[in-house]
Design a protein around this motif. Structure first.
Motif, PDB file in Angstrom:
ATOM      1  N   THR B 514      21.791  60.094 -51.602  1.00 28.70           N
ATOM      2  CA  THR B 514      21.568  58.977 -52.517  1.00 28.70           C
ATOM      3  C   THR B 514      22.895  58.439 -53.012  1.00 28.70           C
ATOM      4  OG1 THR B 514      21.510  60.349 -54.477  1.00 28.70           O
ATOM      5  CG2 THR B 514      19.441  60.064 -53.312  1.00 28.70           C
ATOM      6  N   GLU B 515      22.830  57.306 -53.686  1.00 27.68           N
ATOM      7  CA  GLU B 515      24.071  56.655 -54.084  1.00 27.68           C
ATOM      8  C   GLU B 515      24.728  57.272 -55.305  1.00 27.68           C
ATOM      9  OE1 GLU B 515      22.708  52.685 -54.429  1.00 27.68           O
ATOM     10  OE2 GLU B 515      23.130  52.220 -52.340  1.00 27.68           O
ATOM     11  N   GLY B 516      24.010  58.135 -56.004  1.00 25.35           N
ATOM     12  CA  GLY B 516      24.604  58.820 -57.140  1.00 25.35           C
ATOM     13  C   GLY B 516      24.608  57.994 -58.421  1.00 25.35           C
ATOM     14  N   LYS B 517      23.877  56.870 -58.435  1.00 23.11           N
ATOM     15  CA  LYS B 517      23.751  56.134 -59.696  1.00 23.11           C
ATOM     16  C   LYS B 517      22.326  55.591 -59.818  1.00 23.11           C
ATOM     17  CE  LYS B 517      25.108  51.603 -58.208  1.00 23.11           C
ATOM     18  NZ  LYS B 517      25.927  50.959 -57.319  1.00 23.11           N
ATOM     19  N   PRO B 518      21.792  55.577 -61.047  1.00 27.92           N
ATOM     20  CA  PRO B 518      20.387  55.220 -61.196  1.00 27.92           C
ATOM     21  C   PRO B 518      20.119  53.729 -60.990  1.00 27.92           C
ATOM     22  CG  PRO B 518      21.393  55.642 -63.328  1.00 27.92           C
ATOM     23  CD  PRO B 518      22.422  55.966 -62.305  1.00 27.92           C
ATOM     24  N   ASN B 519      18.924  53.433 -60.517  1.00 26.35           N
ATOM     25  CA  ASN B 519      18.463  52.074 -60.331  1.00 26.35           C
ATOM     26  C   ASN B 519      17.043  51.970 -60.868  1.00 26.35           C
ATOM     27  OD1 ASN B 519      20.136  50.118 -58.736  1.00 26.35           O
ATOM     28  ND2 ASN B 519      20.371  51.968 -57.511  1.00 26.35           N
ATOM     29  N   ILE B 520      16.698  50.823 -61.432  1.00 28.37           N
ATOM     30  CA  ILE B 520      15.314  50.634 -61.875  1.00 28.37           C
ATOM     31  C   ILE B 520      14.483  50.227 -60.672  1.00 28.37           C
ATOM     32  CG2 ILE B 520      13.787  49.255 -63.308  1.00 28.37           C
ATOM     33  CD1 ILE B 520      16.105  48.994 -65.272  1.00 28.37           C
ATOM     34  N   VAL B 521      13.421  50.991 -60.385  1.00 25.84           N
ATOM     35  CA  VAL B 521      12.598  50.639 -59.231  1.00 25.84           C
ATOM     36  C   VAL B 521      11.292  49.979 -59.659  1.00 25.84           C
ATOM     37  CG1 VAL B 521      13.560  52.229 -57.556  1.00 25.84           C
ATOM     38  CG2 VAL B 521      11.812  53.046 -59.111  1.00 25.84           C
ATOM     39  N   GLU B 522      10.802  50.332 -60.855  1.00 28.40           N
ATOM     40  CA  GLU B 522       9.584  49.669 -61.340  1.00 28.40           C
ATOM     41  C   GLU B 522       9.659  49.537 -62.846  1.00 28.40           C
ATOM     42  OE1 GLU B 522       5.457  50.623 -60.270  1.00 28.40           O
ATOM     43  OE2 GLU B 522       6.292  51.334 -58.366  1.00 28.40           O
ATOM     44  N   GLU B 523       8.957  48.552 -63.410  1.00 30.00           N
ATOM     45  CA  GLU B 523       9.030  48.361 -64.861  1.00 30.00           C
ATOM     46  C   GLU B 523       7.715  47.818 -65.393  1.00 30.00           C
ATOM     47  OE1 GLU B 523      11.741  44.702 -65.458  1.00 30.00           O
ATOM     48  OE2 GLU B 523      12.126  45.480 -63.448  1.00 30.00           O
ATOM     49  N   LYS B 524       7.455  48.117 -66.654  1.00 32.44           N
ATOM     50  CA  LYS B 524       6.252  47.591 -67.324  1.00 32.44           C
ATOM     51  C   LYS B 524       6.654  47.165 -68.716  1.00 32.44           C
ATOM     52  CE  LYS B 524       2.577  50.079 -64.994  1.00 32.44           C
ATOM     53  NZ  LYS B 524       1.536  51.087 -65.102  1.00 32.44           N
ATOM     54  N   TRP B 525       6.234  45.974 -69.117  1.00 36.54           N
ATOM     55  CA  TRP B 525       6.606  45.473 -70.435  1.00 36.54           C
ATOM     56  C   TRP B 525       5.368  45.362 -71.321  1.00 36.54           C
ATOM     57  CZ3 TRP B 525      11.725  44.768 -71.480  1.00 36.54           C
ATOM     58  CH2 TRP B 525      12.588  44.733 -70.377  1.00 36.54           C
ATOM     59  N   PHE B 526       5.519  45.766 -72.572  1.00 33.97           N
ATOM     60  CA  PHE B 526       4.396  45.643 -73.504  1.00 33.97           C
ATOM     61  C   PHE B 526       4.807  44.793 -74.700  1.00 33.97           C
ATOM     62  CE2 PHE B 526       4.536  49.911 -71.626  1.00 33.97           C
ATOM     63  CZ  PHE B 526       3.504  49.767 -70.724  1.00 33.97           C
ATOM     64  N   THR B 527       5.743  43.883 -74.492  1.00 36.06           N
ATOM     65  CA  THR B 527       6.225  43.049 -75.589  1.00 36.06           C
ATOM     66  C   THR B 527       6.353  41.619 -75.110  1.00 36.06           C
ATOM     67  OG1 THR B 527       8.115  42.574 -76.993  1.00 36.06           O
ATOM     68  CG2 THR B 527       8.572  43.736 -74.966  1.00 36.06           C
ATOM     69  N   ASP B 528       6.293  40.670 -76.042  1.00 40.28           N
ATOM     70  CA  ASP B 528       6.465  39.276 -75.642  1.00 40.28           C
ATOM     71  C   ASP B 528       7.927  38.853 -75.740  1.00 40.28           C
ATOM     72  OD1 ASP B 528       6.467  39.591 -78.291  1.00 40.28           O
ATOM     73  OD2 ASP B 528       5.018  38.009 -78.769  1.00 40.28           O
ATOM     74  N   ARG B 529       8.824  39.771 -76.101  1.00 42.27           N
ATOM     75  CA  ARG B 529      10.253  39.418 -76.170  1.00 42.27           C
ATOM     76  C   ARG B 529      11.066  40.311 -75.225  1.00 42.27           C
ATOM     77  NH1 ARG B 529      11.316  40.661 -82.108  1.00 42.27           N
ATOM     78  NH2 ARG B 529      13.349  39.684 -81.884  1.00 42.27           N
ATOM     79  N   PRO B 530      10.781  40.268 -73.915  1.00 42.51           N
ATOM     80  CA  PRO B 530      11.475  41.176 -72.991  1.00 42.51           C
ATOM     81  C   PRO B 530      12.989  40.957 -72.952  1.00 42.51           C
ATOM     82  CG  PRO B 530      10.208  39.538 -71.775  1.00 42.51           C
ATOM     83  CD  PRO B 530       9.814  39.401 -73.226  1.00 42.51           C
ATOM     84  N   HIS B 531      13.415  39.681 -73.114  1.00 47.42           N
ATOM     85  CA  HIS B 531      14.852  39.432 -73.048  1.00 47.42           C
ATOM     86  C   HIS B 531      15.565  40.067 -74.223  1.00 47.42           C
ATOM     87  CE1 HIS B 531      14.480  37.122 -69.574  1.00 47.42           C
ATOM     88  NE2 HIS B 531      13.964  36.029 -70.124  1.00 47.42           N
ATOM     89  N   TRP B 532      14.975  39.889 -75.385  1.00 49.64           N
ATOM     90  CA  TRP B 532      15.568  40.487 -76.580  1.00 49.64           C
ATOM     91  C   TRP B 532      15.604  42.011 -76.438  1.00 49.64           C
ATOM     92  CZ3 TRP B 532      13.517  43.985 -80.044  1.00 49.64           C
ATOM     93  CH2 TRP B 532      14.320  44.247 -81.182  1.00 49.64           C
ATOM     94  N   LEU B 533      14.521  42.568 -75.908  1.00 47.71           N
ATOM     95  CA  LEU B 533      14.457  44.026 -75.772  1.00 47.71           C
ATOM     96  C   LEU B 533      15.496  44.531 -74.771  1.00 47.71           C
ATOM     97  CD1 LEU B 533      13.047  46.552 -76.717  1.00 47.71           C
ATOM     98  CD2 LEU B 533      11.393  46.284 -74.885  1.00 47.71           C
ATOM     99  N   SER B 534      15.655  43.793 -73.666  1.00 49.08           N
ATOM    100  CA  SER B 534      16.682  44.170 -72.682  1.00 49.08           C
ATOM    101  C   SER B 534      18.045  44.240 -73.341  1.00 49.08           C
ATOM    102  CB  SER B 534      16.753  43.152 -71.545  1.00 49.08           C
ATOM    103  OG  SER B 534      15.569  43.170 -70.810  1.00 49.08           O
ATOM    104  N   ALA B 535      18.339  43.196 -74.110  1.00 50.60           N
ATOM    105  CA  ALA B 535      19.632  43.135 -74.782  1.00 50.60           C
ATOM    106  C   ALA B 535      19.767  44.288 -75.771  1.00 50.60           C
ATOM    107  CB  ALA B 535      19.798  41.796 -75.485  1.00 50.60           C
ATOM    108  N   ALA B 536      18.683  44.600 -76.454  1.00 46.27           N
ATOM    109  CA  ALA B 536      18.705  45.686 -77.427  1.00 46.27           C
ATOM    110  C   ALA B 536      18.968  47.025 -76.739  1.00 46.27           C
ATOM    111  CB  ALA B 536      17.375  45.728 -78.181  1.00 46.27           C
ATOM    112  N   ILE B 537      18.285  47.251 -75.606  1.00 49.60           N
ATOM    113  CA  ILE B 537      18.487  48.512 -74.863  1.00 49.60           C
ATOM    114  C   ILE B 537      19.931  48.606 -74.407  1.00 49.60           C
ATOM    115  CG2 ILE B 537      17.816  49.833 -72.824  1.00 49.60           C
ATOM    116  CD1 ILE B 537      15.089  48.326 -72.980  1.00 49.60           C
TER     117      ILE B 537
END
Lengths: 67, 817
Positions: B514-537
């Motif tokens: 493997t490449e030795g670094k994590p990647n997001i392969v699947e995602e689920k959102w339960f909020t109407d502000r995903p962009h804000w949440l991404s920035a927060a994370i």
């Protein structure tokens, strides 16, 4: 045919001096780096007016070491 | 040349205006992002540009454009070079030349072209206190003399800022390569001996001229025996003393008998019965074969040395009321160390900071960084991912678990370097040659004792293992050359013998498959502000230097400008082993593992909901759960992605009927997923370094033979124990040190190529051996029958050697690999 008595030792003497030259070149590390000198040909340091901060004395030492 | 060859150099700014291409960096030429105002890609390039401009070194840019390529992904993370100004450096890595000057050697990473050579030499000469200097481009080696007062730290930092990272290696012998001198001298001697022997081929056998030529040849043979052939005699003598048999013994016996027989004939006046020219050819050919082979290995070694050249680490230790840089082996148990972000922990210890984030990838193979809290154990070799952390040393460097393991690996490597197939060939060759000679003695004794001795010696000369001794080195040096062109550096010649016996290939997972670094392969959102949440994370994870932050930053850069939506972030709190939480714009956001949710969530039904939702993710992935004010925010499936070419490469190995195993320190589910996705036979997770070693050693006693490919400290033991240890250019020093084969990049298809290459080498060597065996049988029969004279022997001997070289080259061309 008598000339062979001189020519043959002379030939050996010649190859001995070639061997000596080879030993000299080897001792001076002429065969250690076969790549970098070929690249240095590209530099144009000798150009007058090119203000390079080369310490003249140091340059002299380099030259002495090379020979 | 005094006239400028090109048009007068325009000022630097002019040059740039002419070529103005606003989308590339002015210094390194890499592509700039659209939002960048500066004409440089980074501060490093800007610094170098001004440095070059200030000193009037515009020549650099001309040479650069002329030479073409530059290093694309230059890493500007400059390590600390404080060590270079310390007394310890001068003691360990330098030679004292005079009272005030020292000589030393640096390895420079990143030399690419003539412009690099030029720039480095200029920087060296401009630096205060640097004397005689020599830069070897091929070996990336910079040797120079410096004054005691010279600031080497500054010099190294300047070089590193320009993209040439400095590394150190305790230097070996400074002598020029002696093999080359010996080879040249012996070539000259052999040629001249041949010249002196020429008259005898034309039929001259008596008279004063014959005597002159014969004695001159004799005079030339003396240095050949005394100097040229000394390595063979020396090795034969070593073998004799230790009671073993080696291939140098028949060579030594052949040479000695030829010398004795010829000298006797010379004294007796039988000038046409001399073997001097055969001896010259023999020594010259043998030296050539060995020289070429050694140069191949030397090349591989110097490539690895380049990778291994590092900077001894100075750790900051609290002593006498202040932080002092101390070399790692001087740290005492109980002292407190301070490690900055990116520092490698030099010894085992106990964390004294409140929390820390460490990457254990190279120690245990775990792909996700771990959170530690005060009083947790910190292992040597792990990398500090978070902010500055403090720890108390609980072991000295030698007693750290890593160091003890290294000692074990050392002894394993020594053990496996003993057996050699070459010696096995010598074991039957020598008795066979001696009995053939004895047979000659008995057969001809009734005729005349003189004739009998002469025949016996002739047999010894003609069976001389010249062709035999050339067959294997020729094939191997051809293979080494091909391997190096394909990006494979073979450090140990033993690989040619052990690789064909390999039946099991063991891989490390993280960083190899493997490449030795994590990647997001699947995602689920339960909020109407995903962009804000991404920035927060992103903000939350950056504050603890977690690699997840990088992942989110990448996604945010795709949707630009969202970062500004975060106004303030406070009360960030790291929960060891669980995750991180904080108040973002007044809202409490927590990011962490599913298992640790109860540490963050107040209501059990939230946990149940998240667990149910996560169940639809593929098995084996890591799960990151995000909560907003205790309510579900998002779920991510995170996976360390398998490299693109891995599947194909493994299938190719599978076709060779090899057993493919993966041993990883990672979670068993993650390992199982890799086993399911790839053509692997089995996988074991949760393997500690000792487990990997034990796995290999236990199955070796069941007659399994291993190829182990890994990159971390945790693989070191298994790499050392395996019949063939493989690693690649980006691996840890420990792996590089113990590996037999180093691949330039992590390209698994090279392993299949290596198998091909070794197979072809074996075939070429076997053909060469068969040829020389056939030659020997014929020649011995002829000389036993008394049919062979020195003349025929002199022609046959080089002919057989050359044909061995020819058949090797032909096999490789035919193999076409």
């Amino acid at each position: 045919m008598g000339i062979l008595w001189i020519l043959v030792p002379l030939a050996l003497l010649l190859s001995a001096s070639a061997g000596g030259a080879y030993w000299w070149a080897w001792r001076n590390r002429q065969f250690e780096d076969m790549e970098t000198p070929a690249l240095r040909v590209l530099f144009e340091d000798a150009k007058p007016g090119n203000s390079l901060l080369v310490d003249e004395e140091k340059h002299e030492r380099m030259r002495n070491h090379d020979c | 040349m005094n006239q400028p060859a090109l048009s007068p150099t325009p000022s630097l700014t002019e040059t740039l205006r002419v070529e103005d291409d606003s989308s590339v960096c002015k210094h390194c030429g890499s592509v700039l992002g659209a939002e960048q105002d500066s004409p440089f890609c980074c501060a490093g390039c800007e610094t170098v540009f001004h440095l070059i401009e200030a000193r009037g070194w515009q020549e650099f840019y001309r040479l650069r454009d002329q030479a073409g390529t530059m290093n694309q992904d230059r890493d500007l993370d400059i390590p600390s070079y404080a060590y270079l100004n310390s007394e310890a450096y001068r003691e360990q890595f330098c030679q004292e030349r005079t009272q005030q000057t020292y000589g030393t050697v640096w390895y420079l990473d990143g030399l690419h072209c003539a412009a690099c050579v030029w720039l480095v030499e200029k920087m060296m000469r401009a630096h205060e206190g640097i004397g005689v200097m020599d830069l070897n481009f091929g070996e990336s080696r910079l040797s120079f003399e410096f004054d005691r007062e010279s600031d080497l730290q500054k010099l190294a930092e300047q070089l590193a800022a320009a993209g040439y990272r400095v590394g150190l290696r305790p230097h070996g012998s400074e002598l020029p390569n002696e093999g080359l001198l010996r080879l040249g001298i012996c070539g000259a001697l052999a040629g001249n001996i041949m010249l002196m022997s020429l008259p005898f081929y034309t039929g001259l056998s008596q008279g004063p001229y014959a005597a002159m030529f014969a004695w001159m040849a004799f005079a030339l043979v003396l240095p050949l025996m005394g100097y040229g052939a000394r390595p063979f005699f020396a090795k034969a003598w070593v073998g004799l003393k230790s009671g073993g048999v080696n291939l140098d013994m028949p060579i030594a016996i052949g040479l000695t008998s030829a010398f004795v027989l010829s000298t006797v004939q010379l004294v007796l006046g039988n000038y046409h019965e001399l073997y001097f020219d055969s001896m010259g050819m023999l020594v010259f050919f043998l030296l050539t074969g060995r020289y070429v082979q050694r140069m191949g290995v030397r090349k591989a070694m110097s490539e690895t040395a380049k990778l291994l050249a590092g900077m001894p680490q100075l750790a900051e230790v609290w002593r006498n009321g202040r932080w002092m840089p101390v070399s790692a082996d001087q740290i005492l148990v109980g002292e407190t160390l301070r490690m900055r972000a990116g520092d490698v922990v030099p010894l085992d210890g106990i964390l004294t900071s409140e929390t820390a984030v460490l990457n254990l990838h190279v120690v245990t193979g775990e792909s996700h960084p771990v959170y530690l809290k005060r009083e947790d154990k910190v292992l040597a070799g792990s990398v500090n991912m978070g902010g500055t952390m403090r720890m108390k040393a609980s072991q000295t460097v030698e007693d750290s678990r890593f160091a003890r393991f290294q000692t074990l690996a050392d002894s394993l490597t020594r053990q496996k370097n003993r057996d050699q197939v070459f010696e096995r060939a010598a074991r039957w060759f020598l008795p066979a040659a001696l009995s053939a000679a004895l047979l000659g003695l008995f057969l001809w004794w009734p005729v005349s004792p003189g004739q009998a001795f002469s025949t016996a010696l002739t047999v010894l000369i003609v069976v001389c293992p010249c062709a035999l001794a050339l067959a294997v080195p020729t094939a191997r040096s051809l293979a080494l050359g091909r391997a190096s062109r394909a990006g494979i550096w073979i450090k140990s010649l033993r690989v040619f013998e052990t690789l064909p016996t390999v039946d099991t290939v063991v891989f490390d997972k993280t960083g190899v498959l493997t490449e030795g670094k994590p990647n997001i392969v699947e995602e689920k959102w339960f909020t109407d502000r995903p962009h804000w949440l991404s920035a927060a994370i992103c903000e939350l994870e950056s504050s603890v230097h977690h690699p997840l932050a990088g992942m989110f930053r990448e996604r945010l850069e795709v949707a630009k400008g969202l970062r500004q939506t975060i106004d303030h972030i406070e009360a960030v709190e790291v929960r060891p082993g669980i995750g991180v939480r904080g108040e973002v714009d007044g809202v409490r956001v927590s990011v962490g593992s599913l298992a640790g949710l109860d540490g963050f969530a107040s209501e059990p039904q939230v946990q149940d909901f998240m667990t149910r939702e996560a169940a639809s993710f593929p098995a084996g992935v890591g799960i990151v759960a995000v909560l907003i004010d205790g309510r579900p925010g998002a779920l991510f499936a995170v996976e360390d992605r398998v490299g693109d070419e891995v599947d194909g490469s493994l299938s190719a190995l599978k076709r060779r009927r090899l057993d493919l195993t993966v041993l990883s320190g990672d979670r068993p589910e993650a390992v199982q997923k890799v086993v399911d996705d790839l053509p692997l036979d089995r996988g074991l997770g949760g393997q500690m370094p000792e487990d990997k070693l034990r796995y290999v050693v236990a199955r070796q006693s069941e007659r399994n033979r291993f190829l182990m490919m890994g990159d971390g400290l945790n693989d070191m033991g298994a790499i050392a124990a395996a019949e063939v240890g493989v690693t690649y250019g980006g691996a840890t020093d420990a792996a590089l040190k113990f590996a037999d084969v180093v691949l330039r990049t992590r390209d698994l298809s090279r392993i299949d190529y290596l198998f091909d290459l070794v197979e072809t080498t074996g075939k070429a060597a076997r053909r060469g051996l068969a040829l020389s065996l056939g030659y020997n049988l014929i020649a011995v029969s002829l000389s036993l029958a008394g049919l062979i004279g020195p003349l025929t022997a002199a022609i046959l001997m080089p002919l057989s050697s050359l044909s061995v070289v020819g058949i090797s080259a032909w096999t490789f061309r035919e193999g076409g690999s």
